[in-house]
Design an enzyme around this catalytic site. Sequence first.
Site, PDB file in Angstrom:
ATOM      1  N   SER A 122      37.102  34.569  38.059  1.00  0.00           N
ATOM      2  CA  SER A 122      35.871  33.823  38.310  1.00  0.00           C
ATOM      3  C   SER A 122      35.208  33.276  37.045  1.00  0.00           C
ATOM      4  O   SER A 122      33.979  33.200  36.973  1.00  0.00           O
ATOM      5  CB  SER A 122      34.876  34.669  39.117  1.00  0.00           C
ATOM      6  OG  SER A 122      35.425  34.956  40.397  1.00  0.00           O
TER       7      SER A 122
ATOM      8  N   LYS B 155      47.511  27.589  40.891  1.00  0.00           N
ATOM      9  CA  LYS B 155      48.005  28.288  42.099  1.00  0.00           C
ATOM     10  C   LYS B 155      48.679  27.284  43.046  1.00  0.00           C
ATOM     11  O   LYS B 155      49.231  26.285  42.589  1.00  0.00           O
ATOM     12  CB  LYS B 155      46.861  29.060  42.770  1.00  0.00           C
ATOM     13  CG  LYS B 155      46.125  29.955  41.769  1.00  0.00           C
ATOM     14  CD  LYS B 155      45.198  30.951  42.390  1.00  0.00           C
ATOM     15  CE  LYS B 155      44.536  31.765  41.280  1.00  0.00           C
ATOM     16  NZ  LYS B 155      43.682  32.816  41.767  1.00  0.00           N
TER      17      LYS B 155
ATOM     18  N   GLY C 280      38.823  35.042  42.214  1.00  0.00           N
ATOM     19  CA  GLY C 280      38.501  34.201  43.359  1.00  0.00           C
ATOM     20  C   GLY C 280      37.302  34.681  44.163  1.00  0.00           C
ATOM     21  O   GLY C 280      37.062  34.209  45.270  1.00  0.00           O
TER      22      GLY C 280
ATOM     23  N   GLU D 225      42.829  40.695  34.152  1.00  0.00           N
ATOM     24  CA  GLU D 225      42.177  40.085  35.313  1.00  0.00           C
ATOM     25  C   GLU D 225      41.835  41.174  36.333  1.00  0.00           C
ATOM     26  O   GLU D 225      42.696  41.571  37.125  1.00  0.00           O
ATOM     27  CB  GLU D 225      43.117  39.076  35.976  1.00  0.00           C
ATOM     28  CG  GLU D 225      43.499  37.916  35.107  1.00  0.00           C
ATOM     29  CD  GLU D 225      43.906  36.710  35.943  1.00  0.00           C
ATOM     30  OE1 GLU D 225      43.217  35.689  35.873  1.00  0.00           O
ATOM     31  OE2 GLU D 225      44.890  36.813  36.695  1.00  0.00           O
TER      32      GLU D 225
ATOM     33  N   GLU E  92      48.075  38.339  42.579  1.00  0.00           N
ATOM     34  CA  GLU E  92      48.514  37.809  43.892  1.00  0.00           C
ATOM     35  C   GLU E  92      50.003  38.061  44.090  1.00  0.00           C
ATOM     36  O   GLU E  92      50.454  38.329  45.202  1.00  0.00           O
ATOM     37  CB  GLU E  92      48.167  36.309  43.986  1.00  0.00           C
ATOM     38  CG  GLU E  92      46.665  36.102  44.182  1.00  0.00           C
ATOM     39  CD  GLU E  92      46.103  34.821  43.591  1.00  0.00           C
ATOM     40  OE1 GLU E  92      46.882  33.895  43.300  1.00  0.00           O
ATOM     41  OE2 GLU E  92      44.871  34.764  43.407  1.00  0.00           O
TER      42      GLU E  92
ATOM     43  N   HIS F 289      50.860  38.360  38.057  1.00  0.00           N
ATOM     44  CA  HIS F 289      49.547  37.981  38.593  1.00  0.00           C
ATOM     45  C   HIS F 289      49.239  38.880  39.790  1.00  0.00           C
ATOM     46  O   HIS F 289      50.135  39.231  40.559  1.00  0.00           O
ATOM     47  CB  HIS F 289      49.545  36.504  39.009  1.00  0.00           C
ATOM     48  CG  HIS F 289      48.167  36.025  39.355  1.00  0.00           C
ATOM     49  ND1 HIS F 289      47.597  36.280  40.576  1.00  0.00           N
ATOM     50  CD2 HIS F 289      47.248  35.353  38.628  1.00  0.00           C
ATOM     51  CE1 HIS F 289      46.358  35.776  40.578  1.00  0.00           C
ATOM     52  NE2 HIS F 289      46.130  35.211  39.405  1.00  0.00           N
TER      53      HIS F 289
HETATM   54  P1  PGA Z   1      39.695  32.589  39.617  1.00  0.00           P
HETATM   55  O1  PGA Z   1      41.252  32.951  39.447  1.00  0.00           O
HETATM   56  O2  PGA Z   1      39.246  31.984  38.307  1.00  0.00           O
HETATM   57  O3  PGA Z   1      39.659  31.615  40.758  1.00  0.00           O
HETATM   58  O4  PGA Z   1      38.994  33.858  39.899  1.00  0.00           O
HETATM   59  C1  PGA Z   1      41.745  33.519  38.262  1.00  0.00           C
HETATM   60  C2  PGA Z   1      43.222  33.791  38.367  1.00  0.00           C
HETATM   61  O5  PGA Z   1      43.696  34.123  39.457  1.00  0.00           O
HETATM   62  O6  PGA Z   1      43.956  33.689  37.379  1.00  0.00           O
END
Ligand code: PGA
Length: 250
Positions: free
Chosen positions: A212, A12, A173, A167, A97, A95
Amino acid sequence: MIRQKIVAGNWKMNGSAESIKNLVDGLLKADQSNSEMVVFPSFPYLHLFSTLCGNSDLIKLAAQNVSEKESGAFTGEVSAAMLQDFDVKYVLVGHSERRSIYGETDSIVALKVQSLLKKNFTPMLCIGETLEERESGQTLSICEKQIQAVLDLVGIEAFNNIVIAYEPVWAIGTGLSATPEQAQEVHCGIRSFIAKSSESIAQRVQILYGGSVKASTSHALFAMPDIDGALVGGASLDAEEFLEIVKAAG
Ligand code: PGA
């Protein structure tokens, strides 16, 4: 069908030239394994990353995003053609995000996949439901809708060169990983959905779990028949922890 596992680290918007040097040093201590180790640094560090890896092919370089446009007046964007100047194999698309913070729709995501395939990259297509969608029983239909938008544009054959990352948004996160059973159920559903278009491609397509993932949770996830690796955020910023996950993948 034996599918090679992939363990991918999504850094990221983290790191500096200094910290990345240390991290790559740590990762290059990995033993050879049967799984593929992939790292997604942010754009400014792609070149540094390749230089640090030298002739080693232990880690595959990957990019976190790409523009759906070919070239031109799109300030701040990076095209697939530009990524060809680096030793990039995979590129993340969709993704959560990008979808939630930057408003990327299913159709933009599909265009990005198309522009990557034209330049021979392997898109890593991220899909997944929010907590609200899970609680209202829509998990699989959301995943299917996100895949369908890509299928409609590029066709099923393209899935020979696409990796899927499931995901769940509520797990990213948050420290709240899906249980191996919850993840397996969705992975199996995704594979069955792809099998409606091609049974053989469904058997071959690699489906990673993300959200996570930690060294301590990775073994049980990787033991599931339809989980072909992991897309790791936070835990990929610690070389030892990340290498433990790579080891768990075998
Ligand atoms: P994370 O992120 O392992 O911190 O939950 C995963 C991702 O966003 O690909």
